[in-house]
Design a protein around this motif. Structure first.
Motif, PDB file in Angstrom:
ATOM      1  N   LEU A   1       0.853  -1.182   0.000  1.00  0.00           N
ATOM      2  CA  LEU A   1       0.000   0.000   0.000  1.00  0.00           C
ATOM      3  C   LEU A   1       0.888   1.230   0.000  1.00  0.00           C
ATOM      4  N   ALA A   2       0.569   2.178  -0.856  1.00  0.00           N
ATOM      5  CA  ALA A   2       1.418   3.363  -0.970  1.00  0.00           C
ATOM      6  C   ALA A   2       0.561   4.612  -1.117  1.00  0.00           C
ATOM      7  N   LEU A   3       1.123   5.701  -0.663  1.00  0.00           N
ATOM      8  CA  LEU A   3       0.520   7.017  -0.838  1.00  0.00           C
ATOM      9  C   LEU A   3       1.627   7.943  -1.296  1.00  0.00           C
ATOM     10  N   GLY A   4       1.484   8.492  -2.496  1.00  0.00           N
ATOM     11  CA  GLY A   4       2.531   9.333  -3.041  1.00  0.00           C
ATOM     12  C   GLY A   4       3.847   8.587  -3.188  1.00  0.00           C
ATOM     13  N   MET A   5       3.805   7.325  -3.576  1.00  0.00           N
ATOM     14  CA  MET A   5       4.981   6.472  -3.744  1.00  0.00           C
ATOM     15  C   MET A   5       5.716   6.198  -2.444  1.00  0.00           C
ATOM     16  N   GLU A   6       5.036   6.363  -1.320  1.00  0.00           N
ATOM     17  CA  GLU A   6       5.597   5.983  -0.027  1.00  0.00           C
ATOM     18  C   GLU A   6       4.787   4.823   0.524  1.00  0.00           C
TER      19      GLU A   6
END
Length: 285
Positions: A116-121
């Motif tokens: 799971l990622a948000l903004g490639m984090e």
């Protein structure tokens, strides 16, 4: 931290053969040295320890992706801090079994490399056993004010064991847990989170008053003994009774809720999108 996480995820996604090479160092309680495992073997071990083998495959896949995501954030932090291990096996992080079920191994294999990622984090994909109807926000539950750890309606964990529970504390035990001498004469929930969970408990004993954070009270009494902070508090016969619902901190994925959604035909991607709104699934390798 943001740059390190994004760079690590990008580097891992480009690494040739990373699926066979990605490792994680797991500190098992009682062991003198951490175990070095393939990440996918570790993920299977977490799924096997955290979910019953009888849970639907889509729920187990959701757990696998959440476990992999959380483990990656801990690994990156450990490397930045130059620790000898990446993650500790246990209830404060993720439980781990050295002998996971075939169902757990299948869930890890079916989602291999997915995070799971948000903004490639990669995100801190916290999870818990049962929320009792609605999950808790990350700030109230864990002190983590993260955009994807918001309260969402669940309503699918009614079949969870001990989803309703009651705990009786003697007047002396409650006073001791609040740091007061003698026996408690009165107690009340002084503050609640937006979902109605206890945030602060006020206890009176011997003319003194103490206010204790509900999270501290749970830790002092024991996480298994005080299963969650979703409770009411009442006095009964000189003792104090906590009537509650759910098990765990309540943030992120509700494991029994995930099983309920899977039985309704939801895919693991839909389950993850429900409990971690705004994130995306990225294949790391």
């Amino acid at each position: 931290m943001k740059g390190r996480l994004a760079a690590a995820l990008a580097a891992a996604s480009l690494a040739a053969g990373a699926a066979a090479e990605e490792l994680i160092r797991v500190q098992v309680p009682g062991a003198t040295e951490p175990l070095e495992l393939r990440l996918e073997d570790y993920v299977a071990g977490v799924v096997g320890a955290e979910m019953p083998a009888s849970f639907p495959p889509e729920a187990q896949k959701a757990q696998a992706v959440a476990a992999r995501s959380y483990a990656l954030t801990r690994k990156i932090e450990a490397q930045a801090a130059n620790r000898s291990h990446d993650i500790v096996a246990g209830v404060l992080a993720q439980a781990f079994s050295r002998d996971p079920s075939p169902a757990a191994r299948a869930a890890a294999a079916a989602t291999a490399g997915e995070v799971l990622a948000l903004g490639m984090e990669p995100v801190e994909a916290y999870f818990h056993a049962s929320c009792g109807g609605r999950t808790e926000g990350g700030l109230a539950a864990l002190g983590r004010d993260l955009p994807y750890l918001v309260s969402v309606r669940c309503g699918r964990c009614d079949r969870a064991p001990k989803v309703r529970w009651s705990l009786e504390l003697s007047a002396r035990e409650l006073a001791s847990a609040a740091g007061l001498p003698g026996a408690a004469t009165a107690a009340r929930i002084a503050a609640r989170s937006p979902t109605g969970r206890a945030e602060r408990i006020e206890v009176r004993a011997g003319g003194k008053v103490a206010t204790v954070a509900a999270t501290d009270l749970r830790q002092r009494l024991g996480f298994s003994r005080l299963p969650s902070l979703a409770f009411e508090l009442r006095e009964q016969g000189g003792a104090f009774v906590l009537d509650g619902r759910g098990q765990g901190h309540g943030a992120g994925l509700c494991q029994w809720g995930a099983a309920g959604l899977a039985r309704e035909g939801k895919t693991y991607r839909e389950i993850l999108a429900h409990y971690y709104p705004g994130v995306e699934i990225v294949r790391m390798y």
